[in-house]
Design an enzyme around this catalytic site. Structure first.
Site, PDB file in Angstrom:
ATOM      1  N   THR A  85       6.066  -7.298   2.816  1.00 56.76           N
ATOM      2  CA  THR A  85       4.752  -6.677   2.591  1.00 56.76           C
ATOM      3  C   THR A  85       4.513  -6.643   1.092  1.00 56.76           C
ATOM      4  O   THR A  85       5.427  -6.370   0.327  1.00 56.76           O
ATOM      5  CB  THR A  85       4.628  -5.223   3.111  1.00 56.76           C
ATOM      6  N   GLU A  96      -7.234  -0.675  -2.269  1.00 50.19           N
ATOM      7  CA  GLU A  96      -8.293  -0.836  -1.275  1.00 50.19           C
ATOM      8  C   GLU A  96      -8.242   0.223  -0.175  1.00 50.19           C
ATOM      9  O   GLU A  96      -9.222   0.460   0.524  1.00 50.19           O
ATOM     10  CB  GLU A  96      -8.232  -2.230  -0.646  1.00 50.19           C
ATOM     11  N   SER A 102      -2.860 -12.932  -5.445  1.00 46.58           N
ATOM     12  CA  SER A 102      -1.469 -12.472  -5.545  1.00 46.58           C
ATOM     13  C   SER A 102      -0.613 -12.865  -4.355  1.00 46.58           C
ATOM     14  O   SER A 102       0.547 -13.253  -4.513  1.00 46.58           O
ATOM     15  CB  SER A 102      -1.428 -10.941  -5.684  1.00 46.58           C
ATOM     16  N   ARG A 115      -3.249  -0.925   2.198  1.00 50.43           N
ATOM     17  CA  ARG A 115      -4.004  -0.178   3.204  1.00 50.43           C
ATOM     18  C   ARG A 115      -3.701   1.317   3.151  1.00 50.43           C
ATOM     19  O   ARG A 115      -4.583   2.148   3.030  1.00 50.43           O
ATOM     20  CB  ARG A 115      -3.675  -0.724   4.597  1.00 50.43           C
ATOM     21  N   ASP A 123       2.648  -4.475  -0.298  1.00 49.60           N
ATOM     22  CA  ASP A 123       2.447  -3.094  -0.745  1.00 49.60           C
ATOM     23  C   ASP A 123       3.659  -2.202  -0.509  1.00 49.60           C
ATOM     24  O   ASP A 123       3.575  -0.988  -0.695  1.00 49.60           O
ATOM     25  CB  ASP A 123       1.193  -2.476  -0.110  1.00 49.60           C
ATOM     26  N   MET A 155      -4.799  -4.957  -3.111  1.00 47.10           N
ATOM     27  CA  MET A 155      -4.466  -4.738  -1.706  1.00 47.10           C
ATOM     28  C   MET A 155      -3.544  -3.531  -1.534  1.00 47.10           C
ATOM     29  O   MET A 155      -2.749  -3.204  -2.411  1.00 47.10           O
ATOM     30  CB  MET A 155      -3.803  -5.979  -1.115  1.00 47.10           C
TER      31      MET A 155
END
Length: 403
Positions: free
Chosen positions: A150, A267, A326, A197, A152, A195
């Site tokens: 991931t 985001e 990215s 979530r 993030d 990015m």
């Protein structure tokens, strides 16, 4: 454990580790036993359901190291949830009345797969857990070993997921050129949408990397080249309590003095408010097969820009998203080291018949191990009070308050 055939699939969104992880798995199995056949299901679970696969032949195995030089995924990704039957029927991936888990299991059985390596985030790996459980219930013992991907870094309980470090570096470099636009108007508002979530890690890490670049530069204020104009003025994360009134007052002062404001925005920040506004107005909120809000469709960057632009007296507003720049990048050095260690451990786990997701377990002293699928979850919050991020916030003068 004797292995005849190993399968690899990559799934979910891209991250700067997929190509390298695939290459690393091919390299490691070839080193240990070149007789083990390796196949790749194309486009993740999509290919598993449809039987779309490739066999890594001698040429592919001899040149697997080249995959470290590229981003993206050589075998392709898709967003497929094996337990979302209606979605799979609508997409033509299974027929009405079929059980997708049964279709996938039968494919693996027919293909003679002994080990399945899944490279993805929490959705990818929990889907793998559903599949492994189904196979176990039907007397087909398949070892499933996942690798955590991931950008993030939001997988519970994994300390550092593959791709996130590179994605942050790439986002910081992207920001250098975007923030270079700050003198294109006398009162310029720039929002760099990153990015993330549920987790603000990527935005925070990108901000830290960008600020490191700012501190390394030599400025010429008398020529108009001012550190204050190139610096970050605000960072907004999903984990933050954002007081818009206080922030407007603080940022208005910066705009008045220097002529621009630069914001790093995750985001996922403010998504609950955006969804609430959309639903209150009667609009349908678009969601993916996993039930996640499609963030690119609701446009958080524009929402924040609308919140700030008039109140800051901005004459020009620019919202730029670094995510797709990215996430398909090639892995950089820190990630390459992390990938190597996890890939080698994943192969060891496969040979032992030890299923799970390989990662450094935050709940067990950051020990590298195959973590049980039942413990894997998404949505891990970023700890904003780590020293490196506290330094960022202190330097830019923004109060740090948890939501």
């Amino acid at each position: 454990m004797a292995l005849n055939r190993v399968a690899i699939l990559t799934a979910g969104g891209f991250a700067p580790c997929l190509s390298s992880a695939v290459g690393g798995l091919i390299e490691r199995y070839t080193e240990l036993d070149p007789e083990i056949e390796i196949v790749g299901y194309q486009y993740g679970y999509h290919g598993l359901l449809t039987g779309n696969k490739i066999v890594f032949d001698e040429e592919a195995r001899a040149n697997a190291s080249r995959l470290h030089l590229f981003g993206g995924s050589p075998i392709g990704n898709s967003r497929v949830k094996l337990t979302n039957v209606d979605d799979l029927v609508n997409r033509g991936l299974v027929e009405e009345g079929q059980n997708p888990l049964e279709v996938a299991a039968e494919r693996l059985r027919q293909d003679g797969v002994d080990v399945l390596h899944t490279i993805g985030g929490d959705d990818t790996n929990t889907t793998a857990a559903d599949l492994a459980a189904y196979l176990h219930e039907h007397q087909y013992e398949l070892t499933v070993v996942g690798l955590p991907k991931t950008i993030d870094n939001d997988i519970i309980p994994i300390a550092q997921s593959l791709g996130a470090l590179t994605a942050a570096e790439e986002a910081a470099e992207y920001a250098v050129n975007i923030i270079g636009e700050h003198r294109s108007s006398p009162r310029m508002l720039i929002i760099h949408e990153v990015m993330g979530r549920h987790c603000g890690y990527l935005t925070a890490r990108a901000a830290a990397d960008y600020r490191e670049w700012v501190e390394q530069q030599e400025w010429v204020p008398s020529a108009g080249l001012m550190k204050e104009r190139w610096d970050i003025h605000a960072v907004y994360l999903p984990e933050m309590d954002i007081d818009f009134g206080t922030e407007v007052e603080r940022l208005r002062g910066i705009m008045d003095e220097f002529g621009n404001v630069n914001i790093f925005l995750s985001e996922g920040a403010g998504v609950d408010e955006i969804v609430e506004e959309l639903e209150a107005s009667g609009e349908e909120v678009p969601r993916d097969p996993f039930g996640h809000v499609k963030l690119d469709m609701i446009n958080p960057g524009k929402w924040f820009a609308d919140k700030f632009a008039e109140r800051l007296g901005a004459e020009k507003v620019m919202v730029q998203k670094s995510g797709y720049y990215s996430r398909a990048a090639r892995a950089r050095n820190e990630d390459l080291r992390l990938i190597k260690g996890m890939v080698d451990y994943a192969v060891e786990s496969a040979l032992r018949g030890d299923s799970g997701v390989v990662g450094h377990d935050e709940e067990d002293g950051n020990k590298l191990k195959a973590i049980a699928f039942s413990r894997i979850a998404g949505g891990k919050a970023f700890n904003m009070f780590v020293p490196w991020f506290e330094d960022v916030m202190s330097t830019i003068g923004q109060p740090l308050k948890a939501d």
